[in-house]
Design an enzyme around this catalytic site. Structure first.
Site, mmCIF file in Angstrom:
data_model
loop_
_atom_site.group_PDB
_atom_site.id
_atom_site.type_symbol
_atom_site.label_atom_id
_atom_site.label_comp_id
_atom_site.label_asym_id
_atom_site.label_seq_id
_atom_site.Cartn_x
_atom_site.Cartn_y
_atom_site.Cartn_z
ATOM 1 N N PHE A 111 0.807 -1.228 0.000
ATOM 2 C CA PHE A 111 0.000 0.000 0.000
ATOM 3 C C PHE A 111 0.833 1.266 0.000
ATOM 4 C CE2 PHE A 111 -0.073 2.452 3.959
ATOM 5 C CZ PHE A 111 0.697 1.658 4.805
ATOM 6 N N LYS A 112 2.115 1.137 0.378
ATOM 7 C CA LYS A 112 2.975 2.315 0.408
ATOM 8 C C LYS A 112 3.032 3.021 -0.958
ATOM 9 C CE LYS A 112 4.808 1.609 4.662
ATOM 10 N NZ LYS A 112 4.291 0.316 5.137
ATOM 11 N N ASP A 113 2.810 2.246 -2.024
ATOM 12 C CA ASP A 113 2.864 2.853 -3.361
ATOM 13 C C ASP A 113 1.810 3.947 -3.543
ATOM 14 O OD1 ASP A 113 4.958 1.226 -4.294
ATOM 15 O OD2 ASP A 113 3.574 -0.338 -4.942
ATOM 16 N N LEU A 116 3.556 6.877 -2.065
ATOM 17 C CA LEU A 116 4.916 7.203 -2.512
ATOM 18 C C LEU A 116 5.029 7.425 -4.014
ATOM 19 C CD1 LEU A 116 6.809 5.106 0.095
ATOM 20 C CD2 LEU A 116 6.997 7.577 -0.244
ATOM 21 N N THR A 144 8.333 0.496 2.649
ATOM 22 C CA THR A 144 8.554 1.894 2.274
ATOM 23 C C THR A 144 9.784 2.036 1.380
ATOM 24 O OG1 THR A 144 7.540 2.788 4.244
ATOM 25 C CG2 THR A 144 9.135 4.186 3.178
#
Ligand SMILES: *Cc1c(COP(=O)(O)O)cnc(C)c1O
Length: 470
Positions: A111-113, A116, A144
């Site tokens: 989900f960091k995408d 980011l 991350t």
């Protein structure tokens, strides 16, 4: 829209300066001076939008004109054009009262995408507009790092250094970070835990002379832009569920480490989204569970678990919530954070604890329970949960009330954590993108977890970029 520090000692700044500052210069975290309030009519309007259109609307409240509309639209298109799903974050129904919000369709399968990809493009936009050199420094518990590297690689004027705990991330996470062969990317594998990496970085950022000399920028979830990008999918999920189910409010169960993702949900609720309970799902590293149940925030013993991206003791976004809990009082927040520094814990009073328990429920998931939940759902529904999502689902089972509907945030694709999936005797097929990683050479330096060593490495890596400055 202006931004202020939770500790009250930063002059008001705009959105772009907030992104560039990362951690507030007084040691606090930056928050919007006022949270925009969305009316029911506005929510109605937003419910008809595509993900990208919705992102534009939500983010616009906070950018407040600092980026021209067409450029912000373009930036959002670019950020979510890299996702494998046209819906960006699709919602899947698993049970009558439980949906999974799949946040893992971006380049690194976590989900960091979502945040980011956006932050990478935002930094690139700022670098182009202002000629700023952007040297990114971040610590990762696994996801991350890869996600940040993927967000900025190949972008002009940006270099990046990522610290990860050596040998404490999954194989796929390590490969995703270290197989990128690009001179702008430096991977430091520190001999320590994620908390060591996060502490070192906090201290380096607090050294303003060093920070300014090397133009250091943050990508950790202390950066408000990350929270903001994540707020969008709470709205999106709500609208998708509301299309097929009559709901007055919706619970969210959120696998939590640094309190970033769940804080994004809290922000969505404060903006007027009808969120019921925010369920904090942790693993054995359960500082947040203990806080929510007992009102004492105190790091415990570190555990390596099946859900390594949540192996975190000190939740760096927690201070944002504390600020709101204390009635937006920066002096009270400073006092409690000082107390945390000197005594190693924070205790809230009874009335505050009641508020905490009105805002959140919590469940700490033990290893067995995590694996059993993966096994059970695979058997019952053929849906394969990654171990973080599994914690979320187990917490939903523990905390969701009768007649309540819950969305569990699925924070990663199971292929990223095969070490845990194998333990459930489940054989999974890797997506092609992940299979390909195993044949690539790795680039990383194993280093001691000390400020001096990290600074030495940074000077080496970032010095060349300084030749371009001025
Ligand atoms: C980072 C991460 C989390 C925790 O998110 P926070 O914002 O730190 O609470 C949970 N699951 C996965 C897979 C992650 O990568």
């Amino acid at each position: 829209m202006k931004y202020i520090s939770t500790r009250g000692n930063v002059n008001k700044i705009g959105f772009i300066d907030t992104v560039l500052m990362g951690l507030a210069t007084d040691g606090g975290l930056l928050v919007p001076e006022q949270i925009p309030q969305l009316s029911e009519e506005k929510l109605q309007e937003l419910s008809k939008l595509s993900y990208q259109e919705l992102a534009f609307e939500i983010i616009s409240y906070y950018v407040d004109g600092e980026i021209p509309e067409n450029e912000l639209k373009e930036l959002i298109q670019q950020s979510y054009g890299t996702f494998r799903s046209s819906e960006v974050t699709p919602v899947v129904k698993l049970k009558d009262d439980m949906y999974v919000l799949e946040l893992f369709h971006g380049p690194t399968f976590a989900f960091k995408d979502v945040a980011l990809q956006f932050l990478g493009n935002l930094y690139s936009y700022i670098a182009k507009k202002t000629g700023e050199t952007i040297n990114i420094l971040g610590a990762t518990s696994g996801d991350t790092g890869a996600s940040a590297i993927e967000g900025v690689r190949g972008k002009e004027g940006i270099r990046i250094c990522i610290l990860h705990p050596h040998g404490r991330v999954s194989k796929v996470q390590e490969l995703q970070m270290t197989t990128v062969h690009d001179e702008s990317v430096l991977n430091l594998a520190i001999e320590g835990t994620f908390d060591d990496g996060q502490r070192i970085i906090k201290e380096i950022f607090a050294d303003l002379e060093f920070k300014n000399k090397y133009h250091l920028r943050a990508i950790n979830s202390i950066n408000f832009a990350r929270i903001l990008a994540q707020t969008v999918y709470y709205f999106y999920a709500y609208f998708q569920v509301a299309k097929e189910k009559d709901i007055n409010s919706l619970n969210f169960s959120v696998p939590t480490g640094n309190f970033g993702d769940i804080f994004a949900g809290y922000l969505a609720k404060k903006m007027g989204l009808p969120v019921g309970k925010l369920i904090v799902a942790t693993n054995e590293n359960n500082i947040l569970e203990r806080f929510i149940k007992e009102g004492v925030y105190q790091p415990g013993e570190f555990h390596s678990t099946y859900s390594p991206s949540m192996d975190i003791q000190v939740a760096s976004n927690f201070e944002r919530y504390l600020y709101y809990l204390l009635g937006e009082s920066s002096s009270a927040t400073s006092a409690l954070m000082d107390q945390f520094k000197s005594e190693g814990k924070i205790t809230v009073n009874e009335e505050q604890l009641r508020q905490v328990q009105a805002d959140f429920a919590a469940h700490g998931v033990q290893g067995e329970e995590c694996l059993n939940t993966i096994g059970k759902y695979y058997e019952d529904t053929k849906y394969l949960l990654d171990p973080h999502t599994s914690c979320g689902v187990a917490a939903y089972e523990a905390c969701n009330g009768q007649d309540e509907v819950c969305v569990t945030l699925s924070t990663a694709h199971p292929a990223k954590f095969n070490e845990s999936i194998e333990k459930c005797d489940i054989e999974q097929n890797y997506p092609e993108e992940i299979k390909a990683l195993f044949d690539k050479p790795q680039y990383l330096e194993v280093v001691e977890a000390s400020n001096e060593e990290i600074c030495r490495q940074l000077e080496k890596h970032f010095r060349s970029s300084l030749a371009d400055v001025k």
